[in-house]
Design a protein around this motif. Sequence first.
Motif, PDB file in Angstrom:
ATOM      1  N   THR A 243      66.929  43.842  10.982  1.00 22.45           N
ATOM      2  CA  THR A 243      66.389  42.534  11.494  1.00 22.45           C
ATOM      3  C   THR A 243      65.203  42.313  11.247  1.00 22.45           C
ATOM      4  N   SER A 244      64.280  43.277  11.567  1.00 19.02           N
ATOM      5  CA  SER A 244      62.885  43.368  11.300  1.00 19.02           C
ATOM      6  C   SER A 244      62.448  42.915   9.820  1.00 19.02           C
ATOM      7  N   ARG A 245      63.115  43.677   8.947  1.00 18.10           N
ATOM      8  CA  ARG A 245      63.077  43.277   7.514  1.00 18.10           C
ATOM      9  C   ARG A 245      63.524  41.486   7.090  1.00 18.10           C
ATOM     10  N   PHE A 246      64.469  41.232   7.944  1.00 22.23           N
ATOM     11  CA  PHE A 246      65.098  39.915   7.655  1.00 22.23           C
ATOM     12  C   PHE A 246      64.065  38.767   8.271  1.00 22.23           C
ATOM     13  N   PHE A 247      63.393  39.065   9.476  1.00 26.84           N
ATOM     14  CA  PHE A 247      62.375  38.066  10.081  1.00 26.84           C
ATOM     15  C   PHE A 247      61.381  38.049   9.414  1.00 26.84           C
ATOM     16  N   ARG A 248      61.000  39.369   8.978  1.00 26.94           N
ATOM     17  CA  ARG A 248      59.691  39.276   8.236  1.00 26.94           C
ATOM     18  C   ARG A 248      59.696  38.463   6.809  1.00 26.94           C
ATOM     19  N   ASP A 249      60.876  38.439   6.326  1.00 27.10           N
ATOM     20  CA  ASP A 249      61.234  37.832   4.881  1.00 27.10           C
ATOM     21  C   ASP A 249      61.316  36.166   5.307  1.00 27.10           C
ATOM     22  N   GLN A 250      61.619  35.718   6.443  1.00 23.41           N
ATOM     23  CA  GLN A 250      61.608  34.415   6.802  1.00 23.41           C
ATOM     24  C   GLN A 250      60.335  33.780   7.342  1.00 23.41           C
ATOM     25  N   GLN A 251      59.336  34.852   7.606  1.00 24.10           N
ATOM     26  CA  GLN A 251      58.072  34.404   7.960  1.00 24.10           C
ATOM     27  C   GLN A 251      57.366  32.960   7.438  1.00 24.10           C
ATOM     28  N   GLN A 252      57.275  33.029   6.036  1.00 22.12           N
ATOM     29  CA  GLN A 252      56.885  31.886   5.446  1.00 22.12           C
ATOM     30  C   GLN A 252      57.517  30.470   5.501  1.00 22.12           C
ATOM     31  N   ASN A 253      58.790  30.806   5.836  1.00 19.62           N
ATOM     32  CA  ASN A 253      59.705  29.738   5.779  1.00 19.62           C
ATOM     33  C   ASN A 253      59.357  28.995   7.401  1.00 19.62           C
ATOM     34  N   VAL A 254      58.980  29.745   8.215  1.00 19.55           N
ATOM     35  CA  VAL A 254      58.705  29.317   9.766  1.00 19.55           C
ATOM     36  C   VAL A 254      57.239  28.242   9.885  1.00 19.55           C
ATOM     37  N   PRO A 255      57.352  27.126  10.338  1.00 21.22           N
ATOM     38  CA  PRO A 255      56.122  26.454  10.545  1.00 21.22           C
ATOM     39  C   PRO A 255      55.076  27.032  11.211  1.00 21.22           C
ATOM     40  N   LYS A 256      53.872  27.027  10.581  1.00 18.10           N
ATOM     41  CA  LYS A 256      52.697  27.753  11.314  1.00 18.10           C
ATOM     42  C   LYS A 256      52.630  27.381  12.819  1.00 18.10           C
ATOM     43  N   LEU A 257      52.837  26.184  13.040  1.00 16.65           N
ATOM     44  CA  LEU A 257      52.728  25.796  14.537  1.00 16.65           C
ATOM     45  C   LEU A 257      53.653  26.632  15.328  1.00 16.65           C
ATOM     46  N   LEU A 258      54.802  26.898  15.013  1.00 20.30           N
ATOM     47  CA  LEU A 258      55.876  27.742  15.729  1.00 20.30           C
ATOM     48  C   LEU A 258      55.233  29.244  15.938  1.00 20.30           C
ATOM     49  N   ARG A 259      55.021  29.642  14.750  1.00 17.69           N
ATOM     50  CA  ARG A 259      54.162  30.938  14.657  1.00 17.69           C
ATOM     51  C   ARG A 259      53.105  31.143  15.608  1.00 17.69           C
ATOM     52  N   GLU A 260      52.142  30.095  15.618  1.00 22.87           N
ATOM     53  CA  GLU A 260      51.036  30.064  16.680  1.00 22.87           C
ATOM     54  C   GLU A 260      51.423  29.953  18.041  1.00 22.87           C
ATOM     55  N   TYR A 261      52.257  29.157  18.168  1.00 22.59           N
ATOM     56  CA  TYR A 261      52.757  28.934  19.593  1.00 22.59           C
ATOM     57  C   TYR A 261      53.329  30.365  20.045  1.00 22.59           C
ATOM     58  N   GLY A 262      54.299  30.822  19.280  1.00 21.75           N
ATOM     59  CA  GLY A 262      55.000  32.271  19.768  1.00 21.75           C
ATOM     60  C   GLY A 262      53.774  33.304  20.165  1.00 21.75           C
ATOM     61  N   GLU A 263      52.728  33.292  19.258  1.00 18.16           N
ATOM     62  CA  GLU A 263      51.718  34.347  19.627  1.00 18.16           C
ATOM     63  C   GLU A 263      50.656  33.848  20.840  1.00 18.16           C
ATOM     64  N   SER A 264      50.418  32.660  20.896  1.00 14.14           N
ATOM     65  CA  SER A 264      49.717  32.127  21.896  1.00 14.14           C
ATOM     66  C   SER A 264      50.416  32.116  23.168  1.00 14.14           C
ATOM     67  N   TYR A 265      51.605  31.602  23.443  1.00 14.69           N
ATOM     68  CA  TYR A 265      52.175  31.373  24.776  1.00 14.69           C
ATOM     69  C   TYR A 265      52.466  32.608  25.271  1.00 14.69           C
ATOM     70  N   GLY A 266      52.927  33.723  24.799  1.00  9.16           N
ATOM     71  CA  GLY A 266      53.255  34.662  25.381  1.00  9.16           C
ATOM     72  C   GLY A 266      51.986  35.620  25.804  1.00  9.16           C
ATOM     73  N   ASN A 267      50.866  35.209  25.289  1.00 11.85           N
ATOM     74  CA  ASN A 267      49.728  36.231  25.388  1.00 11.85           C
ATOM     75  C   ASN A 267      49.115  36.111  27.039  1.00 11.85           C
ATOM     76  N   PRO A 268      49.127  37.240  27.607  1.00 13.06           N
ATOM     77  CA  PRO A 268      49.035  37.128  29.214  1.00 13.06           C
ATOM     78  C   PRO A 268      47.991  36.260  29.640  1.00 13.06           C
ATOM     79  N   GLU A 269      46.871  36.211  29.058  1.00 10.44           N
ATOM     80  CA  GLU A 269      45.706  35.171  29.485  1.00 10.44           C
ATOM     81  C   GLU A 269      46.110  33.836  29.546  1.00 10.44           C
TER      82      GLU A 269
END
Length: 186
Positions: free
Chosen positions: A48-74
């Motif tokens: 599953t990790s390999r599958f998700f890493r392979d999909q990373q380029q197909n995911v809009p940057k906005l969603l990736r940034e949201y995922g990183e930023s929103y779960g950040n504790p601060e």
Amino acid sequence: MFTYDMGNIFKSIGYSYSRPLHWQGKQWLNFREVIAGTGVLSLIDDDTSRFFRDQQQNVPKLLREYGESYGNPENNYLATAGVYLTGLALKNEKLRRTGVLLIASASSGGLLQQVLKSAVGRARPLAGLGKDTFDPFNPSRNFHSFPSGHTMLAFTNAYAIAKKFKRPWIKAGIYSVGLIPGVSRI
């Protein structure tokens, strides 16, 4: 109101940690199912990790940034405190109570997550040691992979907000937004 609300936050955290002492058969069955499901999913973790890493380029940057930023504790505590303080300033009880629930659930989940990360000691994928490498209580961040704090914070927020709605499609939308940080962490 502020003092009362802070007391409720601490009572809520204590309440959440005392619940297993009151579990009945159904709750223990659910707990066993979660443990078993986690074990089964760990068997396919590399795939599953390999599958998700392979999909990373197909995911809009906005969603990736949201995922990183929103779960950040601060950022998470800024958002939850913002909800609470807005409710307090506007004397809006529903918004204030939602803020209390958000802060209490994030704090309760965050503390549990920090203890589990240290106790489990699973190696982070970037450490390159493999999914089955565990070193409990190792102070190195390389062994603080599981459970994901970003995922836990984002999903506890989604759960707390979804509790305020009755319509299943609204709840599903809120849960979907809450899942983004978890999926982006994979």
